[in-house]
Write an enzyme that holds these catalytic residues in place. Structure first.
Site: not given
Length: 692
Positions: A221, A262, A376, A436
């Site tokens: 991240d 994040h 992905y 997320s």
């Protein structure tokens, strides 16, 4: 129906009759061809990587493959042509990163220099490529306002509620102040019926003694605030690195907007400390947690490869809550170096058991995006995780696709709760959102299962997730039952992850057989798809039983349709794949914003919906063209991943029905009589379709 149309109609059906006759004679299946090893390359089989054309930003860095990977030769060549050797992209690999300080760090034009041309033609240079900065998006969606006080740091929600890091609230079991608000971990605690509970059942896993101890998780991240008091006791420097600045400290870059929060948020979900009177509790609160800082700068192929390949023998689980733009028009995935890093992680990571890659499925729901256009989440190597709201609904941001494996809770509509976790400046937040937030919850649950059985391979874990996920209380209109009786949805995969069920199954799980891969090609090319019409193509698979043993697949796991097609507007296309068991997967939905004329080039659309079904039989690819002009299918191939023998309920393998059938046919006449009956039935059905 005109005579011409009738003959064309009959011609298609007669191909099936011919197929049946060839089967009777014992020939290889018509409409397919087994690929020989000489056709193997690194273009596309497992991870799709062909991106939509867009304005590119070129960096002044080159990835260079040096024969033998010798550092002395890399240094010599870099010095000879005026480059700086930044070192191996992944230690021990043959790929190095060279930087040309004579060039601008970013340019819209690809460099055409004499030195690059000469370097490329050196004998020991096997390959080189100028690195391109890719657009990568974090998969949370909501911005917040921040405030500071003299002593406390807190965040304010839209309704003004504040969450402080102060230790002024105590709660039993555990005493972390926000535990009672962690609805996705504890609201099912008083429901003895596991079929009705609406949380991740982590308490059962904890009660069994599994807390993630000995398992290493890293967050790919924008950095990790390793000094956060709810994280620092579990921080693992061996699982951490700063790829952006090329040092060992993953601390985020602080700025006024705190945009780089994040990674710290994701890390807390996994491994925040238990019972320390601070913030929250991580699902795997005794796991080691690390961070790879890689999103706070130019994200190139080399940056991604270095991140997913970092210390693969030490790190167990990589959690990623980012990907290509979820804008409903992008088609993009990992490029050459990152594909290689994924494959190396799967084959060699965790001392051969395979790295575990957990990926957020994407937040493009409002733009009708499809996570099968994300190379992905669409990969067989990643455990793709979707989201459900606290009420079991499909979130407005959720993307539906056939590659999603399972679901965890996250945020939803206005009024629905979000995820609580750690935040920058040693703070807490109740506003972590989107897919997320879902991926780290899944990573924490997987860590519990790995503690229960450290010998699980990457495929063992996918089997366990599928067998234990709960579809109950998740509301979607597309739930269907596949050929082995499992419920599956494009929005939720196989359902909500259940930590207690996973650790119990992991404890007794037996390793599955090695993965086999069967590749079969559709025999003809360049099929026209008229506007407003559907193209249907039928491909018979025998599971590659006429080829090498390592290609024989009787029971499938992942299935890919690798497609090359042309279209005046790519977003007008829809693609479906139906298995011999009748399970229909939506490989591609219409994407109104995708106006690209690029079509797809060797794009591997993947589905998990056929998991456990038998490979042999008729597979049907359907392409709908809702556009204003004709499209054209150039080619397609079917790739079946799985095993020759059936995987049992607790792992291990049973004999393949195809293998048993083959033995019976050789030893007795009854097997041959069965095949004749099968063929005659197929012929009768075919002619009945023609007459109809």
């Amino acid at each position: 129906m005109s005579n011409i149309s009738w003959y064309r109609h009959c011609s298609v059906r007669l191909q099936l009759v011919t197929l049946a006759l060839f089967l009777l004679l014992g020939s290889a299946s018509l409409g397919s061809a087994h690929i020989d090893e000489e056709f193997e390359d690194d273009v596309t089989t497992t991870i799709s990587s062909i991106a939509s054309p867009m304005r590119r930003t070129y960096t002044n860095e080159w990835a260079v493959r040096i024969a033998g990977g010798k550092v002395e030769e890399a240094n010599r060549l870099a010095n000879k042509y005026g480059y700086t050797n930044l070192g191996p992209i992944i230690p021990g690999d043959e790929y190095y990163l060279f930087r040309d300080d004579r060039k601008k760090s970013r340019s819209s034009r690809k460099t055409r220099s004499l030195s690059a041309n000469q370097l490329q033609h050196e004998e020991d240079v096997m390959w080189m490529e100028q690195q391109v900065a890719k657009r990568r998006v974090k998969r949370g969606y909501r911005r917040i306002r921040r405030h500071t006080d003299d002593n406390d740091i807190f965040e304010e929600d839209d309704d003004g509620t504040q969450i402080s890091k102060s230790r002024n609230r105590k709660h039993p079991d555990p005493n972390d102040p926000l535990w009672t608000d962690m609805w996705y971990l504890n609201r099912g605690e008083h429901h003895s019926d596991s079929t009705t509970r609406m949380d991740h059942n982590v308490k059962e896993a904890w009660d069994l003694g599994y807390t993630g101890k000995g398992v290493v998780v890293t967050i790919l991240d924008d950095g990790l605030e390793r000094t956060h008091p709810d994280i620092s006791p579990n921080y693992d420097e061996r699982a951490s690195y700063d790829v952006n600045d090329r040092d060992n400290d993953p601390m985020p870059r602080y700025e006024f907007s705190d945009e780089n929060r994040h990674g710290t948020r994701c890390a807390g979900e996994v491994a925040a400390i238990f019972n320390n009177s601070l913030c929250i509790v991580g699902i795997a609160y005794n796991a080691n947690i690390g961070g790879i800082r890689m999103l706070d700068g130019d994200v190139t192929d080399a940056v991604e490869a270095a991140s997913v390949g970092h210390n693969a023998d030490y790190i167990d689980i990589y959690s990623a809550s980012w990907g290509p733009d979820d804008d409903g028009r992008t088609v993009d995935g990992p490029a050459k170096l990152t594909r290689s890093a994924f494959e190396k992680g799967i084959t060699m990571g965790r001392k051969g058991k395979g790295s575990i890659f957990v990926w957020a499925s994407g937040n493009g729901g409002k733009d009708a995006d499809s996570c099968n256009c994300d190379g992905y989440t669409n990969s067989i190597y990643t455990l793709s995780i979707s989201s459900a709201t606290e009420n079991g609904n499909i979130p407005w941001y959720s993307e539906a696709c056939s590659s999603t494996l399972a679901t965890t809770y996250s945020s939803g509509a206005t009024g629905e709760k979000m995820i609580l976790t750690t935040d920058l400046h040693h703070a807490c937040t109740n506003m972590h959102t989107g897919t997320s937030a879902s991926a780290p919850l899944a990573a924490g649950i997987v860590a519990l299962a790995l503690e229960a059985n450290p010998n699980l391979t990457w495929r063992d874990l996918q089997h366990i997730v599928i067998r234990t996920a709960k579809p109950i209380n998740l509301r979607a209109g597309d739930w269907t039952t596949n050929g082995v009786g499992r419920n599956v949805s494009h929005s939720f995969g196989y359902g909500l992850m259940d930590a207690g069920a996973m650790v119990k199954l992991a404890k007794i799980w037996k390793k599955v057989d090695e993965q086999h891969r069967c590749r079969q090609f559709y025999p003809s090319r360049y099929k026209n798809i008229p506007n407003g019409n559907r193209l249907q193509l039928q491909l018979y698979s025998d599971g590659c039983y006429g080829g090498a043993d390592e290609n024989k697949v009787s029971y499938v796991e992942h299935v890919q349709a690798i497609v090359t097609l042309k279209a005046p507007k790519r977003g007008d296309l829809q693609i479906y794949l139906t298995s011999p068991s009748g399970t229909k997967s939506t490989l591609l939905t219409k994407r109104a914003r995708d106006t690209s004329r690029s079509g797809f080039t060797d794009w591997a659309f993947m589905t998990t919906h056929n998991w456990g079904e038998q490979a042999a039989g008729l597979w049907i690819l359907e392409i709908d063209n809702d556009g204003w002009d004709d499209a054209e299918l150039v080619k397609w191939e079917l790739v079946l991943y799985g095993t020759d023998r059936e995987t049992g309920d607790f792992g291990g393998q049973h004999a393949s029905p195809l293998a048993v059938r083959s033995v019976q046919m050789e030893a007795t006449s009854s097997g041959t009589q069965y095949s004749i009956f099968h063929v005659i039935t197929l012929v009768i059905l075919t002619f009945s379709q023609i007459l109809y």
